[in-house]
Design a protein around this motif. Sequence first.
Motif, PDB file in Angstrom:
ATOM      1  N   PHE A 114      38.323 -65.774-110.062  1.00 46.59           N
ATOM      2  CA  PHE A 114      38.082 -67.157-109.685  1.00 46.59           C
ATOM      3  C   PHE A 114      37.291 -67.228-108.391  1.00 46.59           C
ATOM      4  CE2 PHE A 114      42.372 -66.517-111.394  1.00 46.59           C
ATOM      5  CZ  PHE A 114      42.302 -67.276-112.549  1.00 46.59           C
TER       6      PHE A 114
ATOM      7  N   ASP B  62      44.359 -60.504-111.276  1.00 55.05           N
ATOM      8  CA  ASP B  62      43.677 -61.734-110.827  1.00 55.05           C
ATOM      9  C   ASP B  62      42.884 -61.409-109.570  1.00 55.05           C
ATOM     10  OD1 ASP B  62      44.988 -63.250-112.755  1.00 55.05           O
ATOM     11  OD2 ASP B  62      46.451 -64.088-111.356  1.00 55.05           O
ATOM     12  N   PHE B  63      41.714 -62.034-109.470  1.00 54.88           N
ATOM     13  CA  PHE B  63      40.868 -61.828-108.297  1.00 54.88           C
ATOM     14  C   PHE B  63      40.326 -63.154-107.790  1.00 54.88           C
ATOM     15  CE2 PHE B  63      40.804 -58.079-110.849  1.00 54.88           C
ATOM     16  CZ  PHE B  63      40.992 -57.073-109.927  1.00 54.88           C
TER      17      PHE B  63
ATOM     18  N   PHE C 296      46.072 -69.087 -99.610  1.00 52.96           N
ATOM     19  CA  PHE C 296      45.206 -69.945-100.448  1.00 52.96           C
ATOM     20  C   PHE C 296      45.986 -70.782-101.444  1.00 52.96           C
ATOM     21  CE2 PHE C 296      45.576 -65.601-102.063  1.00 52.96           C
ATOM     22  CZ  PHE C 296      46.196 -65.835-103.278  1.00 52.96           C
ATOM     23  N   CYS C 297      47.289 -70.570-101.567  1.00 46.42           N
ATOM     24  CA  CYS C 297      47.986 -70.964-102.796  1.00 46.42           C
ATOM     25  C   CYS C 297      48.934 -72.157-102.640  1.00 46.42           C
ATOM     26  CB  CYS C 297      48.768 -69.755-103.314  1.00 46.42           C
ATOM     27  SG  CYS C 297      49.599 -70.056-104.881  1.00 46.42           S
TER      28      CYS C 297
ATOM     29  N   THR D 243      54.426 -63.489-113.900  1.00 47.52           N
ATOM     30  CA  THR D 243      53.478 -62.671-113.191  1.00 47.52           C
ATOM     31  C   THR D 243      54.178 -61.915-112.066  1.00 47.52           C
ATOM     32  OG1 THR D 243      51.632 -64.158-113.596  1.00 47.52           O
ATOM     33  CG2 THR D 243      51.451 -62.802-111.693  1.00 47.52           C
ATOM     34  N   SER D 244      53.717 -60.738-111.795  1.00 49.74           N
ATOM     35  CA  SER D 244      54.364 -59.897-110.801  1.00 49.74           C
ATOM     36  C   SER D 244      53.589 -59.839-109.500  1.00 49.74           C
ATOM     37  CB  SER D 244      54.483 -58.480-111.338  1.00 49.74           C
ATOM     38  OG  SER D 244      55.331 -58.467-112.457  1.00 49.74           O
TER      39      SER D 244
ATOM     40  N   ARG E 151      42.528 -75.603-101.050  1.00 48.58           N
ATOM     41  CA  ARG E 151      43.560 -76.529-101.505  1.00 48.58           C
ATOM     42  C   ARG E 151      44.217 -77.227-100.326  1.00 48.58           C
ATOM     43  NH1 ARG E 151      42.519 -78.505-104.624  1.00 48.58           N
ATOM     44  NH2 ARG E 151      44.240 -78.883-106.057  1.00 48.58           N
TER      45      ARG E 151
ATOM     46  N   TYR F  10      37.077 -68.915-104.887  1.00 52.01           N
ATOM     47  CA  TYR F  10      38.059 -69.511-103.995  1.00 52.01           C
ATOM     48  C   TYR F  10      37.886 -71.032-103.989  1.00 52.01           C
ATOM     49  CZ  TYR F  10      40.160 -71.261 -99.765  1.00 52.01           C
ATOM     50  OH  TYR F  10      40.879 -72.015 -98.881  1.00 52.01           O
TER      51      TYR F  10
ATOM     52  N   ILE G 155      46.318 -75.624-109.179  1.00 47.35           N
ATOM     53  CA  ILE G 155      45.986 -74.356-108.532  1.00 47.35           C
ATOM     54  C   ILE G 155      44.585 -74.355-107.906  1.00 47.35           C
ATOM     55  CG2 ILE G 155      45.090 -73.003-110.514  1.00 47.35           C
ATOM     56  CD1 ILE G 155      47.749 -71.616-108.234  1.00 47.35           C
ATOM     57  N   ARG G 156      43.601 -74.905-108.624  1.00 43.39           N
ATOM     58  CA  ARG G 156      42.254 -75.026-108.079  1.00 43.39           C
ATOM     59  C   ARG G 156      41.801 -76.471-108.220  1.00 43.39           C
ATOM     60  NH1 ARG G 156      42.908 -70.048-110.165  1.00 43.39           N
ATOM     61  NH2 ARG G 156      42.929 -70.947-112.229  1.00 43.39           N
TER      62      ARG G 156
ATOM     63  N   GLN H 227      44.038 -59.776-106.053  1.00 40.95           N
ATOM     64  CA  GLN H 227      43.197 -60.802-105.386  1.00 40.95           C
ATOM     65  C   GLN H 227      41.964 -60.245-104.693  1.00 40.95           C
ATOM     66  OE1 GLN H 227      44.264 -63.439-106.541  1.00 40.95           O
ATOM     67  NE2 GLN H 227      46.482 -63.336-106.663  1.00 40.95           N
TER      68      GLN H 227
ATOM     69  N   ARG I 294      48.788 -61.363 -98.065  1.00 42.86           N
ATOM     70  CA  ARG I 294      49.341 -60.689 -99.246  1.00 42.86           C
ATOM     71  C   ARG I 294      50.348 -59.603 -98.858  1.00 42.86           C
ATOM     72  NH1 ARG I 294      49.208 -62.699-104.337  1.00 42.86           N
ATOM     73  NH2 ARG I 294      49.174 -60.603-105.186  1.00 42.86           N
TER      74      ARG I 294
HETATM   75  N1  SAH Z   1      52.092 -65.750-108.626  1.00 41.04           N
HETATM   76  C1  SAH Z   1      50.916 -65.144-109.031  1.00 41.04           C
HETATM   77  C2  SAH Z   1      49.705 -66.042-109.186  1.00 41.04           C
HETATM   78  C3  SAH Z   1      49.839 -67.473-109.397  1.00 41.04           C
HETATM   79  S1  SAH Z   1      48.357 -68.408-109.385  1.00 41.04           S
HETATM   80  C4  SAH Z   1      50.561 -64.079-108.015  1.00 41.04           C
HETATM   81  O1  SAH Z   1      51.089 -64.018-106.952  1.00 41.04           O
HETATM   82  O2  SAH Z   1      49.696 -63.302-108.297  1.00 41.04           O
HETATM   83  C5  SAH Z   1      47.282 -67.563-110.507  1.00 41.04           C
HETATM   84  C6  SAH Z   1      46.039 -67.084-109.878  1.00 41.04           C
HETATM   85  O3  SAH Z   1      45.212 -68.153-109.480  1.00 41.04           O
HETATM   86  C7  SAH Z   1      46.234 -66.255-108.621  1.00 41.04           C
HETATM   87  O4  SAH Z   1      46.581 -64.956-108.882  1.00 41.04           O
HETATM   88  C8  SAH Z   1      44.891 -66.373-107.942  1.00 41.04           C
HETATM   89  O5  SAH Z   1      44.017 -65.362-108.365  1.00 41.04           O
HETATM   90  C9  SAH Z   1      44.371 -67.730-108.431  1.00 41.04           C
HETATM   91  N2  SAH Z   1      44.391 -68.710-107.348  1.00 41.04           N
HETATM   92  C10 SAH Z   1      45.475 -69.218-106.726  1.00 41.04           C
HETATM   93  N3  SAH Z   1      45.091 -70.086-105.771  1.00 41.04           N
HETATM   94  C11 SAH Z   1      43.743 -70.106-105.773  1.00 41.04           C
HETATM   95  C12 SAH Z   1      42.757 -70.808-105.007  1.00 41.04           C
HETATM   96  N4  SAH Z   1      43.091 -71.626-104.025  1.00 41.04           N
HETATM   97  N5  SAH Z   1      41.454 -70.605-105.307  1.00 41.04           N
HETATM   98  C13 SAH Z   1      41.094 -69.754-106.291  1.00 41.04           C
HETATM   99  N6  SAH Z   1      41.967 -69.068-107.041  1.00 41.04           N
HETATM  100  C14 SAH Z   1      43.285 -69.247-106.790  1.00 41.04           C
END
Ligand code: SAH
Length: 442
Positions: A338, A307-308, A165-166, A240-241, A343, A340, A52-53, A269, A281
Amino acid sequence: MTAPRKLFVKTYGCQMNVYDSERMAEALGTQGYVTTDRPDEADMILLNTCHIREKAAEKVYSELGRLKPLKAANPDLKIGVAGCVAQAEGAEIMRRQPLVDLVVGPQSYHRLPQMEARLRRGEAALDTEFPAEDKFDHLPARPRPKRGPSAFLTVQEGCDKFCAFCVVPYTRGAEVSRPAARVLDEARALVDRGVAEITLLGQNVNAYHGAGPEGGDWTLARLIGALAEIDGLERIRYTTSHPNDMGDDLIAAHGQCDKLMPYLHLPVQSGSDRILKAMNRKHTAEQYLRLIERLRAARPDLLLSGDFIVGFPGETEADFEATMDLVRAVGYGQAYSFKYSARPGTPAAERAGVPVAEMDDRLQRLQALLLEQQRAIQAAMVGRDVRVLFEKPGRLPGQMVGKSEHLHAVHAEAPEAARGRVLPVRITASAAHSLAGEVRAA
Ligand code: SAH
Ligand code: SF4
Ligand code: F3S
């Protein structure tokens, strides 16, 4: 009879990996493996990884480096990498760290027994496909020994949302829901093994739309309703929702279903509409706040978690202040924040980043505010009665620890026999990460 081979599994990342690790151990159980908590006596070591990070992903390589002496001492030791780094990097992992014998992506765990057999023949094994079949259908039925009172159960996997970001849509693939009947069977089997609380898991769990037993799809609310009818299952949670998948029936369930616990992890976020848009989003801060209002109307004592991300590309001080305002408006019982992290392969990785010093500063300010809210909410519990599902012995002799309805860890003097039971507790004190209380006559 030969002695069982020993498997050591180390789990990183989210709860879904925790669930998967358990299922992988069961799959390898069919090959004669039993789990150990000592890497130095293992015949196989599996790292179940998170991408994830950047920090999470890099941890894997430092851990692999630390395993070198074990491999030197025992050339028969097999080392495998599973999870989201395995999916994202595939064969590259073996190039970068030749001591790795096996790489398996999250959708291929049902093939582990065959892969293990290949290893025993001295071949390397790599599988990072997204097969059409459902891995859960092929994993062995969960064996019968008694287990702890709280369990995870994956009902949905993958994500179609593509937040900018994900990595999850790439590492876990498209959204797939398990059929309702399979989930119900697995839940009943867990309850038979002593489970009193089930947390339904999915990367977007509230987008659940599994096939119903009589045709037609079930929503998560319908699934929760059916689970609530299982005798002996006392508590249901889900995580997670995504705010956009919070259906009317799910909101209503929070007011109607006693077994559904008053706690919801609902990541937002950012509180800035400009940044939310850049993140893809697909909702505004106002829409999120309205949603929280509706949830609280259904269940006034609902505790929220979130989560932020700070320092998303383009985030200005004003955008960050909007996040602080949103946090003040909601009041979170618990939250994860977190910096940012860019990725590889995600759209946002191409964009110019916010200077690290600014990110650090914002993270500190946000975390201070979140901590203040968490402490205030915990402190307000003192003097109140909660119901605790006791899970295990506490730190002090004679103590047991469990979770309240609101997922607060609660310590209290209680006999070992309290394990697996839900008991009334009067909260007497609030510490940094837990509450203390006294069990009251039921
Ligand atoms: N499916 C969940 C989150 C999955 S990842 C959702 O949609 O909320 C868990 C958390 O990691 C995310 O909510 C986000 O806050 C954090 N995250 C994901 N990718 C990230 C990135 N590239 N950099 C920093 N934080 C990240
Ligand atoms: Fe990632 Fe967004 Fe999917 Fe959550 S909804 S897993 S943050 S892409
Ligand atoms: Fe990490 Fe994969 Fe979970 S990237 S957060 S282990 S879905």
